[in-house]
Design an enzyme around this catalytic site. Structure first.
Site: not given
Ligand code: KIV
Length: 275
Positions: A58, A96, A124, A126, A193
């Site tokens: 982010s 991330d 992390k 996704e 999320e």
């Protein structure tokens, strides 16, 4: 003495590990996660007792001014993981992995190694079922993994925008199935999320790994917010976030208030959740 060093008055008295977080899940004690990007904020988070720090991609949007997380590079992630690690010696730090840096298990291993060597305790990534072999491979080689399901921002172009996921039965079942497969593959944490609260509750109860929610209701094992949202720096804040600085008055009090409200299950309130 570095400018941003953790203080003796830290609320965290020992290092947080994956075992700490599993015990907290078992005991029903909520833990706190904050996505942040620099050493002074990292040191402050330690003083305020924030168990988990996410150096999120982010940062592409909150710090670097991109309109998505897709342009973020390994070099940018490494730079910020190093800074966050320098400010903190107790919180568990997740780094991330940027867009396309884990598209095959081999690539994931090479890039996860770099994030860990920069100072992260966990990476992390996704995505769902397709990542199960990667989670297993990294875990077997000593790299803990946090999975990320629901709204996965690196897939914003495929998802057609930053939208709530899992609202229809087929989508909800698919996310639940992915969570179970990643749990079985050995994932250590899961970020969920922007999913309906009811689905997040089902997933949290169905998996052994602790689940961290953002826009996922009150029943997950933990909450995460981005520091910019906590401090009211975001121009158009998302529905699931809250500016804690307004009522708290200063930055440490805002972080303390966020932590206290999560522990007491006051945050998120209904207005921050999705149906
Ligand atoms: O990159 C990030 O900060 C994240 C959180 C919003 C969960 O993935």
């Amino acid at each position: 003495m570095p400018y941003a060093s953790p203080q003796a008055d830290s609320k965290l008295t020992s290092a947080v590990t994956t075992s700490t977080l599993r015990k907290m899940k078992a005991d029903g004690e909520k833990f706190i996660t904050v996505a942040l990007y620099d050493a002074p904020m990292s040191a402050m988070a330690q003083r305020c007792g924030v168990e988990v720090l996410l150096v999120g991609d982010s940062l592409g949007m909150t710090v670097l001014g991109y309109d998505s997380t897709i342009p973020v590079t390994m070099e940018q992630m490494i730079y910020h993981v190093e800074a966050v690690r320098r400010g903190n010696d107790k919180s568990l730090i997740m780094g991330d992995m940027p867009f396309m840096t884990y598209s095959t298990p081999e690539l994931a291993m090479e890039n996860a190694t770099r994030i860990m060597q920069a100072g992260a305790h966990m990476v992390k990534i996704e995505g769902g079922e397709w990542l199960a072999p990667t989670v297993k491979m990294l875990g077997e080689r000593g790299i803990p993994v946090c999975a990320h399901l629901g709204l996965t921002p690196q897939s914003v172009n495929k998802l057609g925008g930053f939208k709530v996921q899992g609202r229809n039965d087929d989508q909800a079942e698919a996310i639940l199935k992915d969570a179970k497969l990643l749990d079985e593959a050995g994932a250590d944490l899961l970020v969920l999320e922007c999913v309906p609260s009811e689905l997040a509750k089902r997933i949290t109860e169905a998996v052994s790994m602790p689940v961290i929610g953002i826009g996922a209701g009150r029943d997950t094992d933990a909450q995460v917010l981005v520091i910019n949202d906590i401090l009211g720096l975001t121009e158009k804040p998302p529905k699931f976030s809250k500016n804690f600085l307004i009522e708290a008055g200063d930055i440490p009090s805002a972080l303390n208030k966020y932590a206290a409200d999560v522990k007491a299950q006051i945050f998120p309130a209904d207005e921050h959740c999705f149906k």
